[in-house]
Scaffold this motif. Structure first.
Motif, PDB file in Angstrom:
ATOM      1  N   ALA A 150       0.826  -1.209   0.000  1.00  0.00           N
ATOM      2  CA  ALA A 150       0.000   0.000   0.000  1.00  0.00           C
ATOM      3  C   ALA A 150       0.860   1.259   0.000  1.00  0.00           C
ATOM      4  N   ARG A 151       2.109   1.144   0.469  1.00  0.00           N
ATOM      5  CA  ARG A 151       3.011   2.292   0.500  1.00  0.00           C
ATOM      6  C   ARG A 151       3.751   2.493  -0.822  1.00  0.00           C
ATOM      7  N   ILE A 156       2.171  -0.670 -11.030  1.00  0.00           N
ATOM      8  CA  ILE A 156       3.147  -1.489 -11.749  1.00  0.00           C
ATOM      9  C   ILE A 156       4.382  -1.781 -10.902  1.00  0.00           C
ATOM     10  N   ASN A 157       4.519  -1.068  -9.772  1.00  0.00           N
ATOM     11  CA  ASN A 157       5.662  -1.289  -8.890  1.00  0.00           C
ATOM     12  C   ASN A 157       5.293  -2.062  -7.622  1.00  0.00           C
ATOM     13  N   ALA A 158       4.017  -2.399  -7.455  1.00  0.00           N
ATOM     14  CA  ALA A 158       3.571  -3.168  -6.281  1.00  0.00           C
ATOM     15  C   ALA A 158       3.498  -4.647  -6.635  1.00  0.00           C
ATOM     16  N   LEU A 159       4.571  -5.142  -7.227  1.00  0.00           N
ATOM     17  CA  LEU A 159       4.680  -6.539  -7.654  1.00  0.00           C
ATOM     18  C   LEU A 159       5.853  -7.176  -6.923  1.00  0.00           C
ATOM     19  N   TYR A 160       5.645  -8.342  -6.343  1.00  0.00           N
ATOM     20  CA  TYR A 160       6.639  -8.995  -5.498  1.00  0.00           C
ATOM     21  C   TYR A 160       6.895 -10.424  -6.008  1.00  0.00           C
ATOM     22  N   TYR A 161       8.163 -10.728  -6.273  1.00  0.00           N
ATOM     23  CA  TYR A 161       8.556 -12.071  -6.694  1.00  0.00           C
ATOM     24  C   TYR A 161       9.085 -12.813  -5.473  1.00  0.00           C
ATOM     25  N   ASN A 162       8.398 -13.878  -5.074  1.00  0.00           N
ATOM     26  CA  ASN A 162       8.708 -14.614  -3.857  1.00  0.00           C
ATOM     27  C   ASN A 162       9.729 -15.712  -4.139  1.00  0.00           C
ATOM     28  N   ILE A 163      10.892 -15.602  -3.520  1.00  0.00           N
ATOM     29  CA  ILE A 163      11.943 -16.584  -3.773  1.00  0.00           C
ATOM     30  C   ILE A 163      11.594 -17.946  -3.157  1.00  0.00           C
ATOM     31  N   LYS A 180      -2.280  -3.107 -19.952  1.00  0.00           N
ATOM     32  CA  LYS A 180      -2.979  -1.949 -20.526  1.00  0.00           C
ATOM     33  C   LYS A 180      -2.044  -0.768 -20.733  1.00  0.00           C
ATOM     34  N   ARG A 181      -0.782  -0.910 -20.284  1.00  0.00           N
ATOM     35  CA  ARG A 181       0.244   0.124 -20.410  1.00  0.00           C
ATOM     36  C   ARG A 181      -0.219   1.426 -19.759  1.00  0.00           C
ATOM     37  N   LYS A 182      -0.583   1.319 -18.479  1.00  0.00           N
ATOM     38  CA  LYS A 182      -1.089   2.452 -17.716  1.00  0.00           C
ATOM     39  C   LYS A 182      -0.212   2.722 -16.489  1.00  0.00           C
ATOM     40  N   ILE A 183       0.051   3.989 -16.233  1.00  0.00           N
ATOM     41  CA  ILE A 183       0.721   4.421 -15.007  1.00  0.00           C
ATOM     42  C   ILE A 183      -0.355   4.921 -14.064  1.00  0.00           C
ATOM     43  N   ASP A 184      -0.549   4.197 -12.956  1.00  0.00           N
ATOM     44  CA  ASP A 184      -1.640   4.534 -12.040  1.00  0.00           C
ATOM     45  C   ASP A 184      -1.136   4.494 -10.604  1.00  0.00           C
ATOM     46  N   LEU A 185      -1.387   5.570  -9.862  1.00  0.00           N
ATOM     47  CA  LEU A 185      -0.976   5.641  -8.468  1.00  0.00           C
ATOM     48  C   LEU A 185      -1.828   4.719  -7.597  1.00  0.00           C
ATOM     49  N   ILE A 186      -1.214   4.184  -6.561  1.00  0.00           N
ATOM     50  CA  ILE A 186      -1.957   3.437  -5.551  1.00  0.00           C
ATOM     51  C   ILE A 186      -2.470   4.442  -4.525  1.00  0.00           C
ATOM     52  N   GLY A 187      -3.756   4.417  -4.249  1.00  0.00           N
ATOM     53  CA  GLY A 187      -4.319   5.343  -3.281  1.00  0.00           C
ATOM     54  C   GLY A 187      -4.752   6.655  -3.907  1.00  0.00           C
ATOM     55  N   ASP A 188      -5.062   7.624  -3.065  1.00  0.00           N
ATOM     56  CA  ASP A 188      -5.523   8.936  -3.520  1.00  0.00           C
ATOM     57  C   ASP A 188      -4.345   9.719  -4.096  1.00  0.00           C
TER      58      ASP A 188
END
Length: 464
Positions: A150-151, A156-163, A180-188
């Protein structure tokens, strides 16, 4: 990248935790062979000692896009001090945002502890974590992976690869945003920009770099909040400007920064140079310089920040130079020197350009005065100057915009460099002397200064 259905839980715009959609190894395209050996060493050691360990952010995003990541960042539930105990080659950095850097020679693997929310009691022990504007002042509150997601800034950056099982955890419709090739903020968006105004620059950088578009809700607040960049330390903005303009898409980045009123905040001295039509000499020169920078990067040639900043501030330097010539009746040579100092001094308050770049930028400008002086052995000496090549490239760009004598001078230097010594001497002999030269042995006689003489005579004429 294999398509995967994304969970339908809405993003929590109040800062709450998000729920992950887990994408198993069989449903995504990330392979460990595409992850650096050093990053894998860190991931495996953290996991072996019982800590959660994830590759996170841009590295995961780029791998899903089929790109080669520049950096591999890791997030864990281990504290920075616990990470340091596991790695002898570790150093802890940062105050506002405590990080562990694992050093493998020149390769640095950055490890962050999962961040939590500032609404918990831990904040009260150290005082306010936010400024009155909403900007985060301290960020060493630790939490769960859901809180950490959430922070994050963009989906596109809130993706986690679990080892642990090689799955991808998608917390904010990141896979869908990539497709969809979209830049979208998380939250307000307004809240997130106030927390860290640099996110406005990152939105532009990612949109240009990844050939994506910024969603309407993410783009809408940017022009109104662009002024908040004034709160960012000048040293941090210098680093951001390098990322923006030295990644091979400088011209497109410049245009988008202007569209969102961010360029005007980064470079206030450029404001008077900007026109509605975008066709002033200063604007045309800057666009030509940025296009040239992109071309050099595409060709694998070296690009120095000194040349970039020389180009960015050339319009303001010329404008200030003209002001000084009108105000003080200074010759162009003296006015250029004073203008260079004025513009760079004011610019340092917004973007802290290190002297190792600002001094060469000033030399590039000063050499524009020396390049017309080619008689005798001056051409040979100039061609051997450490900044000659940069100054020559700068002259070429000027000539392409203003034409006339500047373009002719640029062509002369082009011919000179492409000629053998014999032809170089012919080029020099073909130059027309500007006037009779004073003998070295002759003494300058000073005329008595009359009460009515003007300062203009004592200052001499412009060398330009």
């Amino acid at each position: 990248m294999c398509k995967q259905a994304v969970g339908q839980q809405d993003q929590d715009e109040t800062g709450g935790a998000l729920e992950a959609t887990v994408i198993p190894r069989s449903a995504h395209s990330i392979s460990r062979t595409d992850i650096s050996d050093n990053a894998l060493k860190v991931l495996y050691r953290l996991s072996k000692h019982g800590y959660q360990a994830y590759l996170v952010g841009g590295g995961v995003r780029d791998l899903l896009l089929g790109l080669k990541p520049k950096d591999f960042d890791i997030v864990t539930d281990a504290s920075p001090e616990q990470v340091k105990k596991l790695f002898r080659n570790c150093r802890l950095v940062g105050r506002r945002f405590r990080l562990a850097h694992i050093l493998f020679g020149r390769d640095i693997i950055e490890v962050a502890t999962m961040r939590g929310h500032h609404s918990n009691a831990e904040d009260d022990k150290t005082g306010n974590a936010h400024a009155e504007t909403g900007m985060i002042l301290r960020d060493n509150v630790y939490g769960t992976i859901e809180e950490d997601a959430a922070r994050r800034d963009f989906s596109i950056n809130a993706l986690y690869y679990n080892i642990a099982d090689f799955s991808v955890h998608d917390f904010a419709h990141g896979v869908e945003a990539i497709e969809k090739r979209k830049i979208d903020l998380i939250g307000d968006p307004e809240t997130r920009y106030r927390e860290d105004p640099v996110r406005m620059l990152r939105a532009v950088r990612f949109a240009v770099k990844l050939d994506m578009s910024i969603t309407k809700r993410t783009a809408k607040p940017i022009p109104e909040l662009a002024h908040m960049l004034q709160q960012i330390p000048a040293a941090r903005l210098f680093e951001e400007v390098q990322k923006l303009f030295l990644a091979g898409r400088a011209l497109d980045t410049y245009k988008m920064l202007r569209e969102y009123k961010l360029m005007q905040q980064l470079f206030p001295s450029l404001k008077p140079c900007f026109t509605d039509e975008g066709d002033s000499d200063a604007e045309r020169f800057l666009e030509a310089a940025l296009a040239n920078t992109d071309k050099r990067i595409a060709e694998g040639k070296r690009v120095t920040p000194a040349f970039l900043f020389a180009a960015l501030y050339w319009g303001p330097v010329q404008a200030r130079c003209e002001e000084l010539m009108l105000e003080s009746d200074l010759p162009y040579t003296d006015a250029l020197g004073l203008a260079s100092s004025d513009v760079l001094d004011r610019a340092q308050k917004r973007i802290a350009v290190p002297k190792r770049f600002s001094i060469p930028a000033r030399e590039i400008w000063q050499l524009q005065l020396r390049l017309p002086k080619r008689m005798g052995n001056r051409a040979e000496k100039l061609a051997g100057h450490p900044r000659f090549r940069a100054a020559y490239d700068f002259l070429l760009l000027r000539g392409s915009i203003v034409g006339g004598e500047v373009e002719e001078l640029a062509q002369w230097w082009t011919d000179y460099q492409q000629s053998d010594e014999s032809h170089q001497q012919q080029l020099i002999k073909a130059l027309k002397p500007r006037g009779p030269r004073r003998s070295r042995n002759s003494r300058r006689r000073r005329k008595p200064k009359s009460a009515g003489s003007s300062n203009k005579e004592s200052k001499g004429e412009s060398n330009q």
